[in-house]
Design a protein around this motif. Structure first.
Motif, PDB file in Angstrom:
ATOM      1  N   GLU A  67       0.870  -1.557   0.244  1.00 34.97           N
ATOM      2  CA  GLU A  67       0.333   0.170   0.357  1.00 34.97           C
ATOM      3  C   GLU A  67       1.169   1.665   0.255  1.00 34.97           C
ATOM      4  OE1 GLU A  67      -3.945   0.286   2.441  1.00 34.97           O
ATOM      5  OE2 GLU A  67      -1.968   2.220   3.877  1.00 34.97           O
ATOM      6  N   TYR A  68       0.436   2.063  -0.907  1.00 33.50           N
ATOM      7  CA  TYR A  68       1.290   3.108  -0.783  1.00 33.50           C
ATOM      8  C   TYR A  68       0.536   4.193  -0.431  1.00 33.50           C
ATOM      9  CZ  TYR A  68       4.942   0.387  -2.577  1.00 33.50           C
ATOM     10  OH  TYR A  68       5.350  -1.055  -3.038  1.00 33.50           O
ATOM     11  N   GLU A  69       0.610   5.484  -0.364  1.00 36.42           N
ATOM     12  CA  GLU A  69      -0.285   6.983  -0.060  1.00 36.42           C
ATOM     13  C   GLU A  69       0.495   7.835  -0.632  1.00 36.42           C
ATOM     14  OE1 GLU A  69      -3.916   7.548   2.168  1.00 36.42           O
ATOM     15  OE2 GLU A  69      -2.434   6.277   2.297  1.00 36.42           O
ATOM     16  N   LEU A  70      -0.225   8.466  -1.555  1.00 32.87           N
ATOM     17  CA  LEU A  70       0.313   9.294  -2.676  1.00 32.87           C
ATOM     18  C   LEU A  70      -0.187  10.572  -2.890  1.00 32.87           C
ATOM     19  CD1 LEU A  70      -1.014   6.668  -5.621  1.00 32.87           C
ATOM     20  CD2 LEU A  70       1.110   7.090  -4.440  1.00 32.87           C
ATOM     21  N   TYR A  71       0.531  10.920  -2.377  1.00 32.77           N
ATOM     22  CA  TYR A  71      -0.198  12.790  -1.352  1.00 32.77           C
ATOM     23  C   TYR A  71      -0.481  13.453  -2.708  1.00 32.77           C
ATOM     24  CZ  TYR A  71       1.062  10.786   3.686  1.00 32.77           C
ATOM     25  OH  TYR A  71       0.494  10.040   3.822  1.00 32.77           O
ATOM     26  N   SER A  72      -1.297  14.134  -2.445  1.00 33.18           N
ATOM     27  CA  SER A  72      -1.080  15.520  -3.837  1.00 33.18           C
ATOM     28  C   SER A  72      -0.464  16.305  -2.510  1.00 33.18           C
ATOM     29  CB  SER A  72      -2.661  15.771  -3.435  1.00 33.18           C
ATOM     30  OG  SER A  72      -3.199  16.257  -2.329  1.00 33.18           O
ATOM     31  N   GLY A  73      -0.883  17.356  -3.676  1.00 30.85           N
ATOM     32  CA  GLY A  73       0.126  18.832  -3.776  1.00 30.85           C
ATOM     33  C   GLY A  73       0.071  19.554  -1.647  1.00 30.85           C
ATOM     34  N   SER A  74      -1.199  19.241  -1.454  1.00 32.23           N
ATOM     35  CA  SER A  74      -1.115  20.061  -0.454  1.00 32.23           C
ATOM     36  C   SER A  74      -2.054  18.831   0.648  1.00 32.23           C
ATOM     37  CB  SER A  74      -2.831  20.941  -0.493  1.00 32.23           C
ATOM     38  OG  SER A  74      -3.612  19.906  -0.908  1.00 32.23           O
ATOM     39  N   LYS A  75      -1.729  18.065   0.083  1.00 27.82           N
ATOM     40  CA  LYS A  75      -1.586  16.531   1.390  1.00 27.82           C
ATOM     41  C   LYS A  75      -0.116  16.145   1.622  1.00 27.82           C
ATOM     42  CE  LYS A  75      -5.303  13.741   1.364  1.00 27.82           C
ATOM     43  NZ  LYS A  75      -6.063  12.010   0.607  1.00 27.82           N
ATOM     44  N   ASP A  76       0.845  16.852   0.577  1.00 26.66           N
ATOM     45  CA  ASP A  76       1.990  16.432   0.845  1.00 26.66           C
ATOM     46  C   ASP A  76       2.768  17.528   2.106  1.00 26.66           C
ATOM     47  OD1 ASP A  76       4.266  14.567   1.119  1.00 26.66           O
ATOM     48  OD2 ASP A  76       5.037  16.108  -0.731  1.00 26.66           O
ATOM     49  N   LYS A  77       2.183  19.132   1.608  1.00 31.48           N
ATOM     50  CA  LYS A  77       2.790  20.277   2.100  1.00 31.48           C
ATOM     51  C   LYS A  77       2.157  19.819   3.855  1.00 31.48           C
ATOM     52  CE  LYS A  77       2.601  25.169   2.625  1.00 31.48           C
ATOM     53  NZ  LYS A  77       1.583  26.394   1.799  1.00 31.48           N
ATOM     54  N   ASP A  78       0.848  19.650   3.414  1.00 30.73           N
ATOM     55  CA  ASP A  78      -0.436  19.557   5.309  1.00 30.73           C
ATOM     56  C   ASP A  78       1.090  18.997   6.076  1.00 30.73           C
ATOM     57  OD1 ASP A  78      -1.991  21.222   4.424  1.00 30.73           O
ATOM     58  OD2 ASP A  78      -2.426  19.597   4.452  1.00 30.73           O
ATOM     59  N   ARG A  79       1.836  17.452   5.475  1.00 30.58           N
ATOM     60  CA  ARG A  79       2.531  16.181   6.281  1.00 30.58           C
ATOM     61  C   ARG A  79       3.362  16.880   6.576  1.00 30.58           C
ATOM     62  NH1 ARG A  79       5.845  12.305   4.354  1.00 30.58           N
ATOM     63  NH2 ARG A  79       5.474  12.842   2.529  1.00 30.58           N
ATOM     64  N   ARG A  80       4.134  17.482   5.274  1.00 34.44           N
ATOM     65  CA  ARG A  80       5.466  17.783   5.797  1.00 34.44           C
ATOM     66  C   ARG A  80       5.864  19.164   7.324  1.00 34.44           C
ATOM     67  NH1 ARG A  80       6.204  18.478   0.224  1.00 34.44           N
ATOM     68  NH2 ARG A  80       5.638  20.505   0.543  1.00 34.44           N
ATOM     69  N   GLU A  81       4.108  20.212   7.493  1.00 32.26           N
ATOM     70  CA  GLU A  81       4.461  20.662   8.222  1.00 32.26           C
ATOM     71  C   GLU A  81       4.469  20.424   9.368  1.00 32.26           C
ATOM     72  OE1 GLU A  81       1.470  23.596   7.134  1.00 32.26           O
ATOM     73  OE2 GLU A  81       2.534  24.473   5.561  1.00 32.26           O
TER      74      GLU A  81
END
Length: 396
Positions: free
Chosen positions: A377-391
């Motif tokens: 299983e791979y979580e393929l973050y969208s741009g906004s999700k990836d940004k929220d995850r990094r923050e």
């Protein structure tokens, strides 16, 4: 003894690693389990319950209804117990009878010898009581009796299914190295798919995964595609119980407005086979089939569905060196075209999986026949999700 009114122990078997999904199915039907084990579950119920289970279950192999549990240390003792059972109250003397066995017993080195002993006991009793010798053989098309014998413990069952339930009946053209329907259904159940958002299936092969996804979404059960079970060949079988359950299956089919199941394959034969199988299953109009390289598969943007790959993994099909490039391309496809989705790759080759270039969030264990497999299983973050995850990570 009346198997259609008496409650007894019911053992539902499945392939290894499918038990969690079988357990979920059985409890969702309203049954209470008394035991789970590596290859199945146990409950108590009647033959009417067995009929319902046979028609509804996607992940099961057989539904066994227990007739008698006893001690036996050698085949003659086995015969002596079975020949005294009231088979004339259970089986029609005109029925075609088959016997299957699971034997782990020190005095036995040939399982077929035990099979014949069981069959002889049943036939001898029926001939004695009815003056008619029923036909018997290996085909599981009539009444099927199953013996489980381990050490000195034996148990005799009616295998109420006959032919395995793991094959769902719609796949008339299997294609190359197809995934068993019960396994395909279990892997889809193991994903995070909500059965409403897009389900994208590149490399669809004979279409089994895409078809099982459409069947799950619309609540179409395997019993819709099959007309013969072992329970139909028992004495006192009431067809109305079966017909009522069949009507329930038809009534519970639901429509899912806007459902998108996308299935693509580079092979014309694979797409044609998939369309035939989907047509038999009644879901061809719910699946968008397209012949193309998987990298050209359409993935709707702004959605949060599932992308599911079932690639070759070098055990039966495909050259491993060539597959390394394919797996790397799959990783690129997931990263570049599937943002916001959850990706899944079913494989039996974890060395090849390393070429995907993504870190799996989950590794769900399955077997494909005897091959040790994983649904990655791979979580393929969208741009906004990836940004929220990094923050979120930086704040921690």
């Amino acid at each position: 003894m009346n198997v259609f009114s008496d409650r007894s122990r019911i053992i539902i078997t499945c392939n290894k690693r499918l038990t969690p999904y079988l357990e979920l199915e059985v409890t969702e039907l309203g049954f209470t389990l008394t035991r789970t084990f590596q290859t199945g579950v146990e409950l108590e119920g009647t033959m009417a319950d067995c009929i319902r289970l046979n028609l509804n279950l996607r992940c099961a192999s057989q539904v066994h209804y227990s007739l008698k549990e006893f001690r036996a240390e050698h085949p003659e003792e086995l015969y002596n117990v079975l020949v005294r059972m009231p088979w004339e109250n259970i089986l029609n003397n005109t029925s075609y009878i088959s016997v299957t066995c699971t034997v782990d017993q020190l005095t036995v080195n040939n399982e077929m010898f035990v099979n014949v002993k069981v069959k002889d006991a049943i036939v001898d009793k029926l001939r004695r009581e009815t003056s008619v010798r029923p036909n018997s053989g290996p085909d599981l098309t009539g009444a099927v009796i199953h013996l489980y014998w381990k050490d000195d413990r034996a148990e005799i069952f009616i295998d109420t299914s006959g032919e395995t339930l793991a094959k769902h009946g719609y796949r008339k053209i299997p294609g190359k190295a197809p995934m068993l329907e019960a396994l395909a259904a279990s892997t889809v159940m193991a994903t995070k798919w909500d059965r409403q958002s897009p389900f994208i299936n590149p490399m669809c092969g004979s279409g089994t995964v895409a078809i099982e996804a459409a069947l799950l979404a619309t609540n179409r059960r395997p019993g819709l595609y099959r007309t013969n079970y072992s329970f139909m060949h028992l004495k006192d079988y009431d067809e109305q119980v079966y017909l009522a359950e069949m009507q329930r299956l038809r009534d519970q089919i639901k429509e899912v407005p806007g459902l998108l199941v996308e299935a693509t394959d580079i092979s014309d034969d694979a797409i044609n086979i998939s369309k035939v199988n989907a047509g038999i299953a009644g879901v061809e109009n719910m699946i968008h089939f397209k012949r193309c390289d998987f990298a050209l598969t359409d993935v709707p943007e702004g959605k949060e569905g599932v992308v599911y790959f079932n690639p070759e993994y070098g055990e039966r099909l495909g050259d491993v060196k060539q597959l390394e490039e394919t797996y790397a391309r799959m990783g690129d496809f997931l990263k570049q075209k599937c943002k916001g989705y959850t990706g899944y790759i079913f494989t039996g080759n974890l060395d090849l999986a390393k070429k995907i270039g993504l870190k799996a969030r989950r590794r769900i264990e399955f077997y494909n026949a005897k091959i040790d497999c994983r649904l990655l299983e791979y979580e393929l973050y969208s741009g906004s999700k990836d940004k929220d995850r990094r923050e979120k990570v930086s704040q921690e």
